[in-house]
Each structure stands twice: as structure tokens, then as C-alpha cells.
Design an enzyme around this catalytic site. Structure first.
Site, PDB file in Angstrom:
ATOM      1  N   CYS A  79      -8.207 -11.051  -2.444  1.00 31.72           N
ATOM      2  CA  CYS A  79      -9.375 -11.688  -2.451  1.00 31.72           C
ATOM      3  C   CYS A  79     -10.085 -11.685  -4.008  1.00 31.72           C
ATOM      4  O   CYS A  79      -9.394 -12.279  -4.778  1.00 31.72           O
ATOM      5  CB  CYS A  79     -10.422 -11.566  -1.493  1.00 31.72           C
ATOM      6  SG  CYS A  79     -11.145 -13.011  -0.965  1.00 31.72           S
ATOM      7  N   HIS A 169      -7.457 -10.790   3.449  1.00 34.12           N
ATOM      8  CA  HIS A 169      -7.910  -9.677   3.685  1.00 34.12           C
ATOM      9  C   HIS A 169      -6.771  -9.006   4.773  1.00 34.12           C
ATOM     10  O   HIS A 169      -7.345  -8.649   5.999  1.00 34.12           O
ATOM     11  CB  HIS A 169      -9.305  -9.146   4.058  1.00 34.12           C
ATOM     12  CG  HIS A 169     -10.116  -9.632   3.088  1.00 34.12           C
ATOM     13  ND1 HIS A 169     -10.895  -9.042   2.035  1.00 34.12           N
ATOM     14  CD2 HIS A 169     -10.782 -10.851   2.581  1.00 34.12           C
ATOM     15  CE1 HIS A 169     -11.567  -9.498   1.250  1.00 34.12           C
ATOM     16  NE2 HIS A 169     -11.816 -10.903   1.610  1.00 34.12           N
ATOM     17  N   GLU A 171      -6.544  -5.731   5.061  1.00 33.85           N
ATOM     18  CA  GLU A 171      -7.120  -4.531   5.490  1.00 33.85           C
ATOM     19  C   GLU A 171      -8.124  -4.532   6.626  1.00 33.85           C
ATOM     20  O   GLU A 171      -8.397  -3.596   7.276  1.00 33.85           O
ATOM     21  CB  GLU A 171      -7.687  -3.527   4.295  1.00 33.85           C
ATOM     22  CG  GLU A 171      -9.272  -4.401   3.871  1.00 33.85           C
ATOM     23  CD  GLU A 171      -9.178  -5.791   3.126  1.00 33.85           C
ATOM     24  OE1 GLU A 171      -8.019  -6.225   2.900  1.00 33.85           O
ATOM     25  OE2 GLU A 171     -10.294  -6.214   2.485  1.00 33.85           O
TER      26      GLU A 171
END
Ligand code: GLN
EC number: 4.3.3.6
Length: 188
Positions: A79, A169, A171
Site C-alpha cells: 500500500c 494488506h 498482513e
């Protein structure tokens, strides 16, 4: 076990640290030039690209990352990290670390769609991965040397040599596919 640096000025740092530990490697927080010594790869997290860019310049970490990139250090921007790595930011010049031959547009999904989740099939993994977009940028053009790994209406994950970028994302999901891919296939 590999040492994976996570740029730790601002943004989604801790989530990447946890993922690296989960897949059995060693995270290293990077805030100053010396922190980059001895790492095998570097993650540039999401957050606010202008803020992270300022820290990169003020601390001198920018120059060190650029020289490591010249030596082939694998890097992955998620991002805001992807924005920092872009050669061209639409209407805004270039990223602070312009290593990736793409044109990116910030906040390109508009205000109503600020955040959304999408299941996306990734041929390279032969798996469907969950993608979380938060005020995400759009990759609006890619150079001929850039491989597109995943795509919605525009590319959302690209790889150029040892530089990986995702506009979402990984994560923030329960899956480890992208972190494993970075460590096993980009770093090697
Ligand atoms: N909109 C942010 C920027 O332009 C990026 C958002 C994110 O990293 N989740 O820097």
C-alpha cells in the site's frame, strides 16, 4: 532463518512483524541506517506515504536503501510502501524510492470505497487470497519488465526482479501466502 527488516517509522509495522515470526523468520525494526545491516530483505509497510517518505529522507535511510537496492536487496512495499517504490505517482512526481517501473494513483478507489475486502485468485500460488484494501492506491500502468501477479480491474500485485509491491494488506488477514512468497521466492 532469514532476517527481514520492517521499516518502522509509521503505519502497519507490528502486523508484518507478527507474520514474519509466524512463518519462522526474524523481524528487524528499521528506523535508522545501521538497522539495515545484515538483513536479507526489507518490507515497507502501509500507512501514510508522505509521512514515511519524510522520515526516509530526514534519517538518511533513503540513500542507504537505494544503495542496497542496487546490490539486489529484495524489497516489498504494501500500500503506502508500494507508493514509495513507484517511479511515477500520478499528478505527484515520483516515489521517494523510485525502484519499480509503475505508475500509481493514490487513494484511487474513492471515498465511499475507502476500505474493502476481496478474494482474489493468484495463479502463481494456485490459491485464492484475501485482499484488504484501505484507502488503497491503483497501479494504472506497468513497464514491460514488470510481472503482474494479481489483478482486479487494474494490477494489485506486481514483481520486478527483486522488488514486490501489493496495493493491499496481506498482513491484516489470517493467511501467510504473500509473506511466504516474499521470503521463499523473492528473497530465495
Ligand atoms: N492512502 C495512503 C497514502 O496515500 C496509503 C494507504 C495505506 O497504506 N493503507 O499514503
Amino acid at each position: 532463518m532469514k532476517k527481514i527488516g520492517v521499516l518502522a517509522f509509521q503505519g502497519g509495522v507490528i502486523e508484518h512483524v507478527k507474520k514474519i515470526e509466524e512463518i519462522g523468520h526474524i523481524p528487524v525494526l528499521v528506523k535508522k541506517i545501521e538497522d539495515l545491516d545484515g538483513i536479507d530483505g526489507l518490507i515497507l509497510p502501509g500507512g501514510e506515504s508522505t509521512t514515511i517518505g519524510k522520515f526516509l529522507i530526514e534519517t538518511g535511510v533513503k540513500e542507504k536503501i537505494l544503495s542496497l537496492a542496487e546490490q539486489g536487496m529484495p524489497m516489498w512495499g504494501t500500500c503506502a510502501g508500494a507508493i514509495l517504490l513507484s517511479k511515477t505517482i500520478k499528478n505527484q512526481g515520483s516515489g521517494v524510492l523510485p525502484l519499480l517501473d509503475i505508475v500509481i494513483e493514490r487513494n484511487a478507489y474513492g471515498s465511499q470505497l475507502d476500505s474493502f475486502k476481496k478474494e482474489v485468485f493468484v495463479l502463481r500460488f494456485n490459491k485464492t487470497t484475501e485482499c484488504v484494501f484501505i484507502r488503497a492506491p491503483k497501479i494504472v500502468d506497468v513497464g514491460s519488465n514488470v510481472e503482474v501477479l494479481a489483478q482486479l480491474d487494474t494490477p494489485i500485485a506486481v514483481l520486478q526482479g527483486t522488488i514486490l509491491a501489493t496495493t493491499f494488506h496481506p498482513e491484516l488477514t489470517s493467511q501467510n501466502y504473500w509473506h511466504s512468497f516474499f521470503v521463499e521466492n523473492v528473497i530465495k
